[in-house]
Design a protein around this motif. Structure first.
Motif, PDB file in Angstrom:
ATOM      1  N   ASP A   1       6.294   0.192 -11.929  1.00 37.02           N
ATOM      2  CA  ASP A   1       6.222  -1.266 -12.046  1.00 37.02           C
ATOM      3  C   ASP A   1       6.897  -1.794 -13.304  1.00 37.02           C
TER       4      ASP A   1
ATOM      5  N   LYS B   1       1.354  -6.494  -6.951  1.00 34.88           N
ATOM      6  CA  LYS B   1       2.099  -5.349  -6.432  1.00 34.88           C
ATOM      7  C   LYS B   1       2.281  -5.442  -4.916  1.00 34.88           C
ATOM      8  N   GLU B   2       1.222  -5.758  -4.209  1.00 38.79           N
ATOM      9  CA  GLU B   2       1.296  -5.788  -2.755  1.00 38.79           C
ATOM     10  C   GLU B   2       2.203  -6.913  -2.256  1.00 38.79           C
TER      11      GLU B   2
ATOM     12  N   ASP C   1       6.987   5.708  -2.424  1.00 36.96           N
ATOM     13  CA  ASP C   1       6.097   4.766  -1.738  1.00 36.96           C
ATOM     14  C   ASP C   1       4.751   4.656  -2.453  1.00 36.96           C
TER      15      ASP C   1
ATOM     16  N   VAL D   1       9.928  -5.145   1.944  1.00 40.14           N
ATOM     17  CA  VAL D   1       9.497  -4.195   2.965  1.00 40.14           C
ATOM     18  C   VAL D   1       9.272  -4.920   4.285  1.00 40.14           C
TER      19      VAL D   1
ATOM     20  N   ARG E   1      16.219   0.710  -1.756  1.00 45.03           N
ATOM     21  CA  ARG E   1      15.578  -0.238  -2.661  1.00 45.03           C
ATOM     22  C   ARG E   1      16.507  -0.788  -3.734  1.00 45.03           C
TER      23      ARG E   1
ATOM     24  N   ARG F   1       6.033  -6.326  -3.168  1.00 39.94           N
ATOM     25  CA  ARG F   1       6.585  -5.280  -2.300  1.00 39.94           C
ATOM     26  C   ARG F   1       6.831  -5.804  -0.888  1.00 39.94           C
TER      27      ARG F   1
ATOM     28  N   GLU G   1       4.790   2.506  -5.606  1.00 40.97           N
ATOM     29  CA  GLU G   1       4.849   1.082  -5.303  1.00 40.97           C
ATOM     30  C   GLU G   1       3.534   0.560  -4.735  1.00 40.97           C
ATOM     31  N   SER G   2       2.860   1.356  -3.927  1.00 30.57           N
ATOM     32  CA  SER G   2       1.652   0.887  -3.259  1.00 30.57           C
ATOM     33  C   SER G   2       0.374   1.195  -4.037  1.00 30.57           C
TER      34      SER G   2
END
Length: 274
Positions: free
Chosen positions: A133, A225-226, A104, A233, A162, A229, A107-108
């Motif tokens: 990434d 990225k946000e 997590d 999600v 994922r 994702r 990714e974040s």
């Protein structure tokens, strides 16, 4: 990618606060090296230290890009250290929770993270590498998702959750049920890695790519990225709302003005993340 030993003292983080990872800074690129030779097997301590390192780097303005790699060339990481100790139910839960937290976090994390993969990338190591990434593989890299042949349930939120979003249902099932080794070219064909680099050129090419990425606009990278994702999600609708949110922020940013000015003046932009 082997740990850099040619850095000047000012470019290496002292004192070394970690037991299982090494952190090196070179310009705007920070390299985190998983350092548990010979195969960089994952332990609770390693996962805790990776999380601590990313927490520290998030607030380090000088770091604009992170490279995550393994020590030596035998393995990026061969997964969980099954010989470390007999796990109790409580310790197994802790290990699972930390593994999920690392996936997590990768990714974040608001800055680009590049996996530099040499040698084996297996199990928990596979989960960590795939969460990055950009995934650069040396031509000698090897990948395996053979948990079924160890009687292990993958539980870090990668192979069973994922992976289908990353490469599709059929390819994910092929990997998990057949459990066969993949070479770097096969992994690239399946979409697991971004590109394959000849072993002899790997360190130099990873450094070149990381330097380029470190020069990108921080606000844009956060948005990318946000929003990407959020599509799996949450939902495409949530991703679109984030796209709007970030476009409004970006449109008012100094970085956007700088990027346009640099383009018109035919020079490299100098982004400040604001």
């Amino acid at each position: 990618m082997a740990a850099r030993d040619d850095l000047k003292p000012a470019e290496r983080e002292y004192p070394m606060p970690y037991e299982t990872i090494q952190i090196d800074h070179l310009d705007a690129v920070t390299t985190i090296t998983l350092s548990r030779p010979p195969v960089n097997a994952v332990t609770v301590t390693l996962l805790e230290e990776v999380l601590a390192a990313f927490d520290a780097l998030e607030s380090r303005d000088e770091t604009r890009c992170v490279v995550l790699t393994g020590s030596g060339t035998k393995a990026f990481s061969a997964g969980a250290d099954l010989k470390a100790s007999a796990r109790t139910s409580q310790s197994s839960t802790r290990f699972r929770d930390l593994g999920r937290a690392v996936v997590d976090r990768l990714e974040s994390f608001p800055k680009p993270v590049i996996a530099a993969i040499q040698g084996w990338c297996i199990g928990g190591g596979f989960a960590i590498g795939m969460a990055c990434d950009v995934r650069l593989a040396a031509s000698t890299a090897r990948f395996r998702t053979g948990d079924a042949y160890l009687g292990v349930i993958p539980s870090w939120g990668m192979s069973l959750t994922r992976l289908t979003h990353f490469i599709g249902r059929n390819r994910a099932l092929d990997l998990l049920i057949l459990g066969e080794d993949l070479n770097a070219t096969q992994a690239h064909e399946m979409g697991l890695v971004s590109r394959v680099i000849p072993e002899a050129e790997f360190v130099t090419e990873v450094a070149r790519i990381a330097k380029r990425v470190s020069g990108g606009a921080p606000i844009t990278f956060k948005a990318i990225k946000e929003t990407v994702r959020a599509q799996y999600v949450h939902s495409p609708g949530a991703a679109q709302a984030l796209e709007t949110h970030w476009s409004e922020i970006g449109g008012k940013s100094e970085d956007m003005r700088e990027g346009i000015a640099a383009f018109n003046e035919k020079r490299q932009p100098v982004f400040k993340g604001r």
